[in-house]
Write a protein that holds these residues in place. Structure first.
Motif, mmCIF file in Angstrom:
data_model
loop_
_atom_site.group_PDB
_atom_site.id
_atom_site.type_symbol
_atom_site.label_atom_id
_atom_site.label_comp_id
_atom_site.label_asym_id
_atom_site.label_seq_id
_atom_site.Cartn_x
_atom_site.Cartn_y
_atom_site.Cartn_z
ATOM 1 N N ILE A 57 0.858 -1.190 0.000
ATOM 2 C CA ILE A 57 0.000 0.000 0.000
ATOM 3 C C ILE A 57 0.896 1.242 0.000
ATOM 4 N N VAL A 58 0.684 2.090 -0.983
ATOM 5 C CA VAL A 58 1.482 3.311 -1.148
ATOM 6 C C VAL A 58 0.528 4.498 -1.077
ATOM 7 N N LEU A 59 0.850 5.474 -0.235
ATOM 8 C CA LEU A 59 0.011 6.663 -0.086
ATOM 9 C C LEU A 59 0.572 7.799 -0.930
ATOM 10 N N LYS A 60 -0.255 8.325 -1.829
ATOM 11 C CA LYS A 60 0.172 9.383 -2.748
ATOM 12 C C LYS A 60 -0.483 10.707 -2.350
ATOM 13 N N GLY A 61 0.335 11.733 -2.215
ATOM 14 C CA GLY A 61 -0.168 13.053 -1.853
ATOM 15 C C GLY A 61 0.445 13.587 -0.576
ATOM 16 N N ILE A 62 1.474 12.925 -0.058
ATOM 17 C CA ILE A 62 2.132 13.370 1.174
ATOM 18 C C ILE A 62 2.964 14.620 0.892
ATOM 19 N N GLN A 63 2.795 15.641 1.745
ATOM 20 C CA GLN A 63 3.547 16.885 1.590
ATOM 21 C C GLN A 63 4.159 17.373 2.899
ATOM 22 N N SER A 64 3.827 16.742 4.008
ATOM 23 C CA SER A 64 4.352 17.204 5.288
ATOM 24 C C SER A 64 5.101 16.085 6.001
ATOM 25 N N ALA A 115 9.150 19.764 -0.456
ATOM 26 C CA ALA A 115 8.604 18.833 0.534
ATOM 27 C C ALA A 115 9.457 17.573 0.618
ATOM 28 N N LEU A 116 9.875 17.065 -0.528
ATOM 29 C CA LEU A 116 10.720 15.860 -0.545
ATOM 30 C C LEU A 116 12.000 16.083 0.256
ATOM 31 N N ALA A 117 12.599 17.260 0.099
ATOM 32 C CA ALA A 117 13.866 17.550 0.780
ATOM 33 C C ALA A 117 13.728 17.532 2.296
ATOM 34 N N THR A 118 12.526 17.808 2.806
ATOM 35 C CA THR A 118 12.325 17.791 4.260
ATOM 36 C C THR A 118 11.871 16.425 4.767
ATOM 37 N N ILE A 119 11.223 15.647 3.906
ATOM 38 C CA ILE A 119 10.638 14.380 4.347
ATOM 39 C C ILE A 119 11.640 13.237 4.355
ATOM 40 N N THR A 120 12.465 13.112 3.319
ATOM 41 C CA THR A 120 13.342 11.941 3.233
ATOM 42 C C THR A 120 14.346 11.836 4.385
ATOM 43 N N GLY A 146 15.107 6.107 5.213
ATOM 44 C CA GLY A 146 15.134 4.847 4.492
ATOM 45 C C GLY A 146 14.250 3.761 5.082
ATOM 46 N N ARG A 147 13.378 4.111 6.031
ATOM 47 C CA ARG A 147 12.533 3.092 6.669
ATOM 48 C C ARG A 147 11.411 2.602 5.754
ATOM 49 N N LEU A 148 11.100 3.351 4.716
ATOM 50 C CA LEU A 148 10.159 2.896 3.708
ATOM 51 C C LEU A 148 10.455 3.644 2.420
ATOM 52 N N PRO A 149 10.100 3.083 1.255
ATOM 53 C CA PRO A 149 10.368 3.784 0.002
ATOM 54 C C PRO A 149 9.592 5.095 -0.082
ATOM 55 N N VAL A 150 10.299 6.134 -0.481
ATOM 56 C CA VAL A 150 9.680 7.438 -0.707
ATOM 57 C C VAL A 150 9.779 7.736 -2.197
ATOM 58 N N LEU A 151 8.636 7.754 -2.867
ATOM 59 C CA LEU A 151 8.607 8.085 -4.278
ATOM 60 C C LEU A 151 8.242 9.557 -4.435
ATOM 61 N N ALA A 186 15.680 14.639 -7.916
ATOM 62 C CA ALA A 186 14.745 13.994 -6.988
ATOM 63 C C ALA A 186 15.382 12.768 -6.349
ATOM 64 N N LEU A 187 16.110 11.987 -7.135
ATOM 65 C CA LEU A 187 16.794 10.818 -6.590
ATOM 66 C C LEU A 187 17.878 11.244 -5.595
ATOM 67 N N ALA A 188 18.583 12.330 -5.913
ATOM 68 C CA ALA A 188 19.629 12.816 -5.019
ATOM 69 C C ALA A 188 19.055 13.278 -3.687
ATOM 70 N N LEU A 189 17.813 13.739 -3.692
ATOM 71 C CA LEU A 189 17.169 14.184 -2.458
ATOM 72 C C LEU A 189 16.499 13.041 -1.702
ATOM 73 N N GLY A 190 16.712 11.832 -2.173
ATOM 74 C CA GLY A 190 16.264 10.672 -1.412
ATOM 75 C C GLY A 190 15.109 9.890 -1.979
ATOM 76 N N ALA A 191 14.578 10.275 -3.129
ATOM 77 C CA ALA A 191 13.480 9.516 -3.728
ATOM 78 C C ALA A 191 13.974 8.153 -4.182
ATOM 79 N N SER A 192 13.164 7.128 -3.933
ATOM 80 C CA SER A 192 13.491 5.787 -4.404
ATOM 81 C C SER A 192 13.180 5.637 -5.886
#
Length: 455
Positions: free
Chosen positions: A326-333, A367-372, A377-382, A396-402
Motif C-alpha cells: 500500500i502506497v500513499l500518494k499526496g504526502i507533503q508534510s 517537501a521531498l527535501a524535508t521528508i526523506t 530509508g525506513r520505507l520507500p519514498v517516491l 529527486a533521486l539525489a534528495l532521497g526519492a526511491s
C-alpha cells in the motif's frame, strides 16, 4: 530507440539516433525541448482537453512552485570517475525495474488520444517501466492489464464514499496483476481549477474517464438502484398529482414548463453531452439514448466520487482488502509522512497532484527535501509533481526519492503521436538521466545521493 540490451547505454543510443537521422535531414518528429513539446501538444489538443490536463488550481502558483523548486538544488558534477558502465536498475517492493521511473496515473486519457491507456501500455511495455493505472481511466483495467502482459502494473485508487465500491476496485486490480495499490489522498474533492471552470468543462459529466466504474459490478448495482428509486419516486408523485388535480383534458398537458424549465431546454452542447454519455455506457448508442441508465451512471459517479471523510483509521480496511503493498500518494508534510509510517503502509509518494488541488502550496521537491531525512530509508519514498527532464529525475533521486512518477511530459507525447510519442518522451527522459549520471560522476542509481547537489 531502446538499446538491444535494454536501458544500458540508453543515453548514447537515443542521442546518437537523433543526430544520425539529422545528418540525413530528418529532425525529431517529437520535440525534444520541453517548452516546444508543451506548445506542440497545446496546439494539437482541444481547448477543453488542454485546460484539463495542463491546468492547475487557482492562479497556477503551486504548479509554478513545483518547477521552480528544481532551481534551488543545483547539481555538482564530479570528475575522473569511471562511469563507462552505467546502470539505471532498481528494486521496488521486491521487483527489479530497469529504471527508477514509472508512468504516473493520469485520468481521462481519451482526451489526449483515442487509444488512451492501451497506447500508454504499449509504450510502458516497450520500456519495461511500470504503468500506474488510474481509477479515472478511459479503458477498463482488465483490458489495459491484458495489453501490458507481464509488464509491471500498479493501481491508483480514488477511494470513493462507498466502501463496497472501493473494495471491488481493489479486488479487480489485484486479480488483474497489480503489484501495488497507490491511494491518492489529496483529491477527495476537486480543487478550484479555474481553467476548467471558465470553460464549464468536467469530463466525467460527459461520461469520460469513468470506465472503471461502468464495468464494476458494485457500481452497476448502484446505478440500477438509482433508476429504480427514481421510478418509484416519480410514480408516487404522479399518483399524488393525479389525485389532486384530476384528469387533464384530452390533448392538454397536466402542467406547463416553468420559466426555469424553458430556459434549460436542450442546447447543441447538451445534446453532444447526452450522446457522449450514451457512447461511453456499455451497450449500443441507440439503446442507451432511450435508457435512463447512462445518465444515472454519471449522476451516481458524481455522488460516490468525493470522500472528504476519509481518515488514517480507514487504512486498516484497505489492509484487510489486499495483501499488496500500500502506497500513499499526496504526502507533503513531515508529520503526515511519520503518520504513514506509524500506520504501517509500505511506501509514500511525495506529491501535490501537479499543483492541481491547492493553489499556493509548497513545491513538491521542497517537501521531498524535508521528508526523506526524517524517513531515514525506513520505507520507500517516491516522488512526483514538476519533473520535466532527466536532470529533474536526477535531483529527486539525489534528495532521497526511491523512484519518480512522470506524468504530463509523456501525456503530451501521447497527444502528439500515440504510443510512439509517449515512448519517445520517456526514452528521452531516461537518456538524459543516464547522461546526467555519467557527466556527474556516478555509475549507478544508488550512487546518486545528497552529495551530488550543492549543500
Amino acid at each position: 530507440m531502446v538499446p538491444a540490451e535494454g536501458l544500458v547505454g540508453i543515453g548514447r543510443a537515443v542521442q546518437g539516433a537523433i543526430y544520425a537521422a539529422g545528418a540525413y535531414g530528418h529532425k525529431p518528429k517529437m520535440p525534444v525541448e520541453p517548452a516546444a513539446l508543451y506548445d506542440a501538444a497545446r496546439r494539437r489538443m482541444s481547448p477543453q482537453a488542454w485546460s484539463y490536463v495542463a491546468g492547475s488550481a487557482g492562479m497556477q502558483r503551486t504548479d509554478a512552485a513545483n518547477t521552480a523548486a528544481f532551481e534551488r538544488f543545483p547539481i555538482v558534477p564530479r570528475m575522473l570517475r569511471d562511469v563507462a558502465d552505467r546502470s539505471l536498475g532498481v528494486t521496488l517492493f521486491g521487483h527489479d525495474l530497469p529504471a527508477p521511473v514509472l508512468f504516473a496515473p493520469i485520468g481521462v486519457l481519451e482526451m489526449a488520444h483515442k487509444e488512451a491507456e492501451l497506447a500508454v501500455a504499449q509504450a510502458a511495455r516497450s520500456l519495461g517501466l511500470p504503468m500506474v493505472l488510474s481509477t479515472q481511466g478511459s479503458v477498463p483495467m482488465e483490458e489495459t492489464a491484458s495489453a501490458l502482459g507481464a509488464n509491471p502494473m500498479w493501481y491508483q485508487l480514488y477511494w470513493s464514499n462507498n466502501d463496497d465500491l472501493a473494495r471491488s476496485l481493489v479486488s479487480r486490480a489485484e486479480r488483474s496483476g497489480a503489484q501495488a495499490i497507490v491511494v491518492t489522498l489529496d483529491t477527495h474533492s476537486l480543487g478550484w481549477r479555474t481553467k476548467d471552470l471558465d470553460l464549464g468543462y468536467l469530463p466525467f459529466a460527459r461520461g469520460e474517464g469513468i470506465a472503471q466504474y461502468l464495468t464494476d459490478p458494485v457500481f452497476q448495482q448502484l446505478v440500477r438502484d438509482r433508476v429504480a428509486e427514481k421510478r418509484s419516486g416519480d410514480a408516487g408523485r404522479d399518483a399524488t398529482q393525479a389525485g389532486r388535480v384530476g384528469r387533464a383534458p384530452k390533448g392538454e398537458a397536466v402542467s406547463r414548463p416553468s420559466a426555469a424549465e424553458l430556459h434549460q431546454r436542450p442546447t447543441p452542447t447538451a445534446i453532444r453531452t447526452l450522446i457522449s454519455i450514451s457512447r461511453h455506457y456499455p451497450g449500443t448508442l441507440r439503446d442507451n439514448l432511450r435508457s435512463p441508465l447512462p445518465r444515472a451512471a454519471v449522476e451516481t459517479f458524481l455522488d460516490v466520487f468525493p470522500c472528504p471523510a476519509l481518515t488514517w483509521g480507514d487504512l486498516a480496511k484497505l489492509r484487510e482488502w489486499t495483501q499488496l503493498p500500500i502506497v500513499l500518494k499526496g504526502i507533503q508534510s513531515v508529520d503526515d509522512a511519520q503518520l504513514a509510517l506509524e500506520h504501517g503502509v509500505d511506501g509514500i509518494v511525495v506529491s501535490n497532484h501537479g499543483g492541481r488541488q491547492v493553489d499556493g502550496a509548497i513545491g513538491s521537491l521542497d517537501a521531498l527535501a524535508t521528508i526523506t531525512p526524517v524517513m531515514g530509508g525506513r520505507l520507500p519514498v517516491l516522488f512526483d509533481s514538476g519533473i520535466r527532464s532527466g536532470a529533474d529525475i536526477f535531483k529527486a533521486l539525489a534528495l532521497g526519492a526511491s523512484a519518480v512518477l512522470v506524468g504530463r511530459p509523456w501525456l503530451y507525447g501521447l497527444a502528439l503521436d500515440g504510443a510512439a510519442g509517449a515512448q519517445a518522451v520517456m526514452e528521452r527522459l531516461l537518456a538524459e538521466l543516464d547522461l546526467t549520471m555519467g557527466l556527474s560522476g556516478v555509475a549507478s542509481i544508488d550512487q546518486i545521493t545528497r552529495d551530488c547537489l550543492a549543500q
